[in-house]
Scaffold this active site. Sequence first.
Site, short mmCIF file in Angstrom:
data_model
loop_
_atom_site.label_atom_id
_atom_site.label_comp_id
_atom_site.label_asym_id
_atom_site.label_seq_id
_atom_site.Cartn_x
_atom_site.Cartn_y
_atom_site.Cartn_z
CB SER A 1 1.33 -1.25 -5.34
OG SER A 1 2.26 -1.11 -4.27
CE LYS B 1 5.88 -1.22 -4.95
NZ LYS B 1 5.04 -1.19 -3.74
CB SER C 1 1.88 -2.82 -1.64
OG SER C 1 0.79 -2.12 -2.17
N1 GLN Z 1 -3.95 -1.48 -1.86
C1 GLN Z 1 -3.59 -0.43 -0.96
C2 GLN Z 1 -3.72 0.90 -1.68
O1 GLN Z 1 -4.13 0.89 -2.78
C3 GLN Z 1 -2.20 -0.63 -0.44
C4 GLN Z 1 -1.12 -0.19 -1.33
C5 GLN Z 1 0.23 -0.32 -0.72
O2 GLN Z 1 0.41 -1.05 0.27
N2 GLN Z 1 1.19 0.39 -1.28
O3 GLN Z 1 -3.40 1.94 -1.17
#
Ligand code: GLN
Length: 486
Positions: free
Chosen positions: A151, A76, A175
């Site tokens: 994400s 990532k 994410s």
């Molecule tokens: N969907 C969650 C957010 O938008 C989690 C994102 C993440 O785990 N980085 O913050």
Amino acid sequence: MLNATLSELSAALAARKLSSVELTQLCLERIAQLNGELNAFITVDAARSLSDARRADARRAKGEAGPLTGIPIAHKDIFCTRDLLTTCGSRMLANFVSPYDAHVIEQFDRAGAVLLGKCNMDEFAMGSSSETSHFGPVRNPWGRRLVPGGSSGGAAAAVAARMAPAATGTDTGGSIRQPAALSGICGLKPTYGVVSRYGMVAFASSLDQGGPLAKSAADLAAMMNVMAGFDARDSTSLERPKEDYGRSLNRDLRGLRIGLPREYFGDGIDPGVRNAVEEATRWFESQGARGVQIELPHTKLAVPVYYVIAPAEASSNLSRFDGVRYGHRAKEYSDLTDMYCRTRAEGFGAEVKLRILVGTYVLSHGYYDAYYLQAQKIRRLIARDFAAAFERCDVIMGPTSPGTAFELGAKSDDPVQMYLGDIFTVPAPLAGLPALSVPCGFDGKGLPVGLQLMGSYFSEAALLGIAHRYQQATDWHLRVPNDTPL
Ligand code: GLN
């Protein structure tokens, strides 16, 4: 070969059926063929990957190879890499090259893995769809009009489309697990503190945790054996003896108590998701496990609590992007304040700005007690719900996400709709617990469904063992997406 698991690839490399250079070339060709449409990678440096591969082959020739030596791994684009861009999906860091490697990157380097490329993601890891990237949205290999989840959507799409054998991601509120679920692969968020955050661009520091995405639970274990470990440069890194995450892969399921939270099977869950998850829990029961009804009464507060705490921490973490130290700087400005304002207005996208505003608001004098402090108290209650539940069961099972992959743009104008999809993934990081998502079937539209397994602190090996038994009896995790056939 592209559908092989890490242990199969490892065996093929060890038996000299294939060299790391050949395997890396196969992956690079697959990326060249598919990335134009899927947009899973932001940066691919074929020359660097092949040079890593040659080094791995040389190391193997000397008899010094480990399980992941010579295997290409995608990262990532939140993990800092020396000599290679680290953008975090943002215009703010579009040209940023880190002077050092993240701990996770160092660990893979030490293991002799090949760095295959840097994966696309929601900007600063804020999102559940991988649509907020400055580099454009990622597309789901199960349907090009669909999001892969987020994400870590680029990492998930890369593994799902068989461009990379495995990848790293980060999970703050889901994410790793949510994109794994929506893309039909496996993902593990470890116990907070197990994987070092050193060199991982910070979003919400009390929640952020790196972890692996791969095709199988056994592969996640192999990845964890490389990624996990104490690192003095992260003050929340846990000093624990090294463990083998694959040690429980053949555990017996008889007598296992499976907690089924009432709140995870209620309204608002797609019938296709519910059916697949229920069928999976029935399979475990058929193997001698016992389903136990449990309650996690603060579940419905997890999303509001998360969306106070995560933006609060983000507003503080992102204050470092000011155009002075690194990253984007506005070309024209009148004075220092104007430089800050223009830099941040230009460098950050809409979702990131929204979070900074929310975070600054909930931390400000007069609102701190009403929002931030309240959220911290409920966070503790959520952790207590889990502690009580784990008195009665060994593992908690339920859906990873209430729905399957949705169409690009479907939730973009409605952040609350997007946030509500995180209902089952935000509780584990709020409590610091490990959680895993594995494929458990398909909905009526033929889209993959994720089964979530949550355990008590440091139960990663046990969770992986339970999932591995399931994967020995099912083949959901080996299905290749229709849109990207091999
Ligand atoms: N969907 C969650 C957010 O938008 C989690 C994102 C993440 O785990 N980085 O913050």
